[in-house]
Design an enzyme around this catalytic site. Structure first.
Site, short mmCIF file in Angstrom:
data_model
loop_
_atom_site.label_atom_id
_atom_site.label_comp_id
_atom_site.label_asym_id
_atom_site.label_seq_id
_atom_site.Cartn_x
_atom_site.Cartn_y
_atom_site.Cartn_z
N PHE A 248 -10.37 9.62 18.14
CA PHE A 248 -11.47 9.22 18.90
C PHE A 248 -11.18 9.28 20.53
O PHE A 248 -12.00 9.48 21.11
CB PHE A 248 -12.45 8.17 18.52
N ARG A 249 -10.12 8.52 20.83
CA ARG A 249 -9.90 8.32 22.16
C ARG A 249 -9.52 9.57 22.71
O ARG A 249 -10.12 9.84 23.93
CB ARG A 249 -8.73 7.56 22.13
N ASN B 160 0.90 -1.06 0.05
CA ASN B 160 -0.11 0.02 -0.04
C ASN B 160 0.90 1.27 0.03
O ASN B 160 1.54 1.53 0.96
CB ASN B 160 -1.04 -0.15 1.23
N ARG C 93 -2.67 -2.18 -3.45
CA ARG C 93 -3.82 -1.36 -3.40
C ARG C 93 -3.88 -0.32 -3.95
O ARG C 93 -2.76 0.60 -3.90
CB ARG C 93 -3.84 -0.86 -1.74
N GLU D 135 -14.80 -0.39 15.17
CA GLU D 135 -14.78 -1.67 16.02
C GLU D 135 -14.46 -1.34 17.62
O GLU D 135 -14.60 -2.30 18.34
CB GLU D 135 -13.34 -2.24 15.57
N GLU E 26 -8.03 -5.35 5.43
CA GLU E 26 -7.95 -5.30 4.02
C GLU E 26 -6.82 -5.99 3.15
O GLU E 26 -6.95 -6.29 2.09
CB GLU E 26 -7.86 -3.70 3.73
N ARG F 225 -11.72 15.22 7.56
CA ARG F 225 -12.72 15.48 6.32
C ARG F 225 -14.00 15.93 6.52
O ARG F 225 -14.46 15.24 7.70
CB ARG F 225 -12.70 14.31 5.12
N HIS G 171 -13.02 2.64 -0.35
CA HIS G 171 -13.05 1.73 0.89
C HIS G 171 -13.52 0.21 0.53
O HIS G 171 -14.19 -0.47 1.23
CB HIS G 171 -13.87 1.99 2.23
N LYS H 64 3.32 0.92 3.03
CA LYS H 64 2.93 -0.23 4.19
C LYS H 64 3.01 -1.43 3.28
O LYS H 64 2.70 -1.58 2.15
CB LYS H 64 1.63 0.00 4.36
N GLY I 163 -10.72 7.94 7.62
CA GLY I 163 -11.85 8.16 6.43
C GLY I 163 -13.12 7.17 6.91
O GLY I 163 -12.93 6.35 7.66
P1 ADP Z 1 -7.48 4.32 8.81
O1 ADP Z 1 -8.71 4.95 7.92
O2 ADP Z 1 -6.31 5.12 8.73
O3 ADP Z 1 -7.35 2.98 8.27
P2 ADP Z 1 -8.22 3.03 11.22
O4 ADP Z 1 -9.25 2.07 10.86
O5 ADP Z 1 -6.91 2.56 11.84
O6 ADP Z 1 -7.65 4.30 10.16
O7 ADP Z 1 -8.91 3.82 12.33
C1 ADP Z 1 -7.94 5.01 13.26
C2 ADP Z 1 -9.00 5.73 13.95
O8 ADP Z 1 -9.33 4.77 14.97
C3 ADP Z 1 -8.13 6.52 15.00
O9 ADP Z 1 -8.06 7.94 14.61
C4 ADP Z 1 -8.80 6.66 16.09
O10 ADP Z 1 -9.71 7.80 16.36
C5 ADP Z 1 -9.66 5.43 16.03
N1 ADP Z 1 -9.46 4.36 17.04
C6 ADP Z 1 -8.52 3.55 16.99
N2 ADP Z 1 -8.36 2.82 18.25
C7 ADP Z 1 -9.69 3.14 19.06
C8 ADP Z 1 -9.96 2.72 20.37
N3 ADP Z 1 -9.59 1.89 20.95
N4 ADP Z 1 -11.11 3.67 20.67
C9 ADP Z 1 -11.63 4.61 19.91
N5 ADP Z 1 -11.23 4.90 18.52
C10 ADP Z 1 -10.08 4.26 18.37
#
Ligand code: ADP
Length: 398
Positions: free
Chosen positions: A282-283, A9, A90, A332, A383, A240, A179, A16, A211
């Site tokens: 989000f954390r 990727n 990808r 998740e 993915e 975004r 996606h 990656k 995203g």
């Molecule tokens: P990408 O779109 O870059 O593949 P990810 O699917 O890894 O992104 O998601 C990244 C986002 O998920 C982070 O910016 C964070 O906000 C959120 N995230 C990751 N772990 C947690 C968690 N344990 N609790 C809440 N949000 C999380």
């Protein structure tokens, strides 16, 4: 039998990679080269001996991939001993050319470069990654797996914007959706969890990562999706904006004299949760919300309200829904987002079980009540595995 695929990727300043067994999904190794082209970068490689992280100043994707190959030699597993069968790439934008993954040849590279105007941030890096890998692995088949391909099944009413039709026919202005690899993987997993063939199942899939996108899936097929001609449309994302009134561009240009490039940049990198609350993780947002931070609360509310609107829209588009499926980092892991997005939807047959929703788990799981007519599922996306599987499928038939 194992069939290892090196999944690549290539981003604008990163590369990656993951060595994935297409049969089991197990990653024998993975890694990331960051800040390519900058004065100090980093290379992280995870393999049988654990994780190693080194300073690496790579001036190009070629140097980055050479470093990755060296890391396989130094830290394992040895690429010439695992029985690697192909390289899978990808690729973000396949336009209307690619409804399926395809073997990489000169014609494919030309097509992908013709699509640069539709994905200026992504396709040039993806092209670079493919060209470099073709040079470094000349004897292996290589396959491009497109983010847009899964959504090539959108019917015209869903992919057509209400604009002069020459914009579509001459300039490619239509919904493509992104996606797709994740939506395809998660849809198949959800059908498996429901114990029914994918062709029998209707789903609303919510990919909530940095995203974010929602997809309406009818019988295993994407029939609508929230990202549009570019990955800017739809849900609120980390940086975004998602949906907004298109007249805002003209308003800002007229009132503030801002260039279109500046507005485009701010909508892609300075909006969403970051624009609303100054934070796109989000954390951190959850910590601030718990401490009573009003900006963080508003950002959360806008984010979840937008998800709820899309669930309603796609429920109507599908007619019947068997499951709402959450995936990717936020989907998740963040129970509060899931609860708020689905609050008060019992009349639509959607009822989550609060204990199941907040139970700590990283497995695919059902979080709805046993009697909820619509299942609510959390399905970790993968993915890389999807790219590896699709790569092997293409190689086997070619
Ligand atoms: P990408 O779109 O870059 O593949 P990810 O699917 O890894 O992104 O998601 C990244 C986002 O998920 C982070 O910016 C964070 O906000 C959120 N995230 C990751 N772990 C947690 C968690 N344990 N609790 C809440 N949000 C999380």
């Amino acid at each position: 039998m194992s069939a290892y695929v090196l999944v690549i990727n290539a981003g604008s300043s990163s590369l990656k990679y993951s060595l994935v067994d297409a049969e089991s999904g197990e990653a024998a190794a993975s890694g990331l080269v960051e800040r390519i082209g900058e004065s100090e970068g980093r290379h992280t490689h995870r393999g049988p001996q654990g994780e190693t992280s080194t300073v690496l100043t790579a001036s190009s994707h070629e140097e980055a991939l050479r470093a990755a190959i060296d890391a396989f030699g130094t830290y394992g597993p040895a690429l010439d001993q695992v029985g690697m069968v192909a390289v899978g790439h990808r690729v973000v934008h396949g336009g209307t050319y690619f409804a399926e993954p395809a073997l990489i040849d000169d014609e494919l590279l030309t097509r992908v470069s013709e699509l640069i105007s539709l994905a200026p941030l992504h396709n040039p890096a993806n092209l670079d990654g493919m060209r470099v890998a073709l040079r470094l692995f000349p004897d292996l088949p290589q396959v491009a797996v497109f983010d847009t391909a899964f959504h090539q099944t959108l019917p015209p009413a869903a992919h057509t914007y209400a604009v002069p039709q020459e914009w579509a026919t001459e300039h490619g202005v239509r919904r493509y959706g992104f996606h797709g690899t994740s939506h395809a993987f998660v849809s198949a997993e959800a059908a498996r969890m429901l114990g029914r063939p994918a062709s029998d199942v209707n789903l609303v899939v919510l990919h909530l990562g940095n995203g974010c996108s929602a997809t309406a899936v009818r019988g295993g097929v994407s029939v609508d999706t929230s990202m549009g001609m570019t990955p800017l449309e739809g849900l609120v994302m980390g940086t975004r904006s998602g949906d907004l009134d298109p007249a805002i561009h003209a308003h800002l240009a007229r009132e503030l004299g801002w260039s279109l490039d500046k507005i485009d940049h701010l909508l892609n990198f300075g909006s969403g949760l970051k624009g609303l609350a100054g934070d796109n993780d989000f954390r951190e947002l959850s910590r601030r919300r718990a401490a009573g931070d009003e900006r963080a609360q508003l950002a959360f509310d806008v984010y979840c309200y937008r998800i709820k609107k899309y669930i309603g829209a796609y429920y109507a588009a599908l007619g019947t829904v068997d499951a709402i499926v959450f995936t990717a980092g936020v989907g998740e892991h963040d129970a509060a987002v899931r609860a708020a997005s689905l609050a008060d939807l019992d009349r639509l047959g959607i009822t989550i079980d609060p204990d199941r929703n907040t139970a700590s788990s990283t497995d695919a799981r059902r979080i709805s009540t046993d009697d909820s007519p619509v299942a609510v599922l959390v399905v970790p996306t993968n993915e890389e595995w999807q790219i590896a599987r699709e790569t092997v499928r293409v190689v086997e038939v070619s």
